[in-house]
Design a protein around this motif. Structure first.
Motif, PDB file in Angstrom:
ATOM      1  N   LYS A  84       0.944  -1.225   0.502  1.00  0.00           N
ATOM      2  CA  LYS A  84      -0.012  -0.160  -0.147  1.00  0.00           C
ATOM      3  C   LYS A  84       0.940   1.017  -0.175  1.00  0.00           C
ATOM      4  N   LYS A 152      -4.886   1.145  -0.397  1.00  0.00           N
ATOM      5  CA  LYS A 152      -4.687  -0.246  -1.287  1.00  0.00           C
ATOM      6  C   LYS A 152      -3.603  -0.431  -2.130  1.00  0.00           C
ATOM      7  N   GLY A 157      -7.499   0.035  -7.189  1.00  0.00           N
ATOM      8  CA  GLY A 157      -8.313  -0.209  -6.873  1.00  0.00           C
ATOM      9  C   GLY A 157      -9.316  -0.585  -7.863  1.00  0.00           C
TER      10      GLY A 157
END
Length: 199
Positions: A84, A152, A157
């Motif tokens: 991330k 993410k 995403g």
């Protein structure tokens, strides 16, 4: 499922919860608080280690008849794991690497079926190949400095605005979102059948 059981998701991910809800499963949410330890740099091994640690941690204090699901997802490019992003600049760096290329998304899943005397454990890794269209400097910057990439793996995403840049996938789409629910359901069904046969 042939019998009712308590299902616990050892993750605070809203996407994993939504994916389970999509197939009619409403889990209890109990995120693991364990300090994650990784001994490998190989994507498949990393997600297996982490999913196992999360599931085993939460399973320790569950009653018999509970199934705990632990999961971990990473994005890998040329074998290098992209975690991330820690900042929008970091998201920009990752997105610049991914644009116009193929990469892999790995999700490790560990399911622990809590028994009276012992727990049964089943782990697997699902891999999906993702191809990204070339992106302009402006497109990378606009996406990187939005809020979408910040929580993410790989800084995107697939179910959000980044869908505009996904050329194609080979494998399970839900795996890229965060959980290969079809396989989770099938593996869970198999686990319960095995237990039923041993009753």
């Amino acid at each position: 499922m042939k019998r009712m059981m308590k299902l616990v998701l050892a993750s605070a991910s809203p996407r994993r919860k939504e994916l389970l809800a999509q197939i009619g499963i409403t889990p209890f949410i109990e995120p693991s608080t364990i300090v994650e330890k990784v001994t490998s740099t190989v994507p498949e091994e990393v997600v297996l280690e982490l999913s196992s640690q999360k599931a085993q941690d939460v399973a320790q204090h569950q009653e018999a008849g509970t199934i705990v699901i632990g999961a971990d997802t990473v994005v890998a490019l040329d074998g290098q794991i992209l975690l991330k992003p820690v900042s929008h600049e970091d998201a920009y760096r990752m997105l610049s690497m991914l644009q116009g290329r193929n990469h892999q998304v790995y999700t490790g899943v560990t399911m622990v079926s809590c028994g009276q005397r012992e727990n049964k454990v089943k782990s697997f890794v699902e891999k999906t190949e993702v191809t990204v269209y070339p992106m302009s400097e402006e497109e990378i910057k606009a996406y990187a400095f939005s809020e979408e990439p910040m929580d993410k793996a790989g800084a995107y995403g697939i179910q959000g605005n980044y869908a505009a840049f996904v050329k194609g996938i080979t494998g399970d789409y839900n795996n890229v979102v965060g959980l290969p629910v079809g396989r989770v359901y099938q593996e869970m069904k198999w686990m319960l059948e095995q237990e039923g046969n041993n009753d």
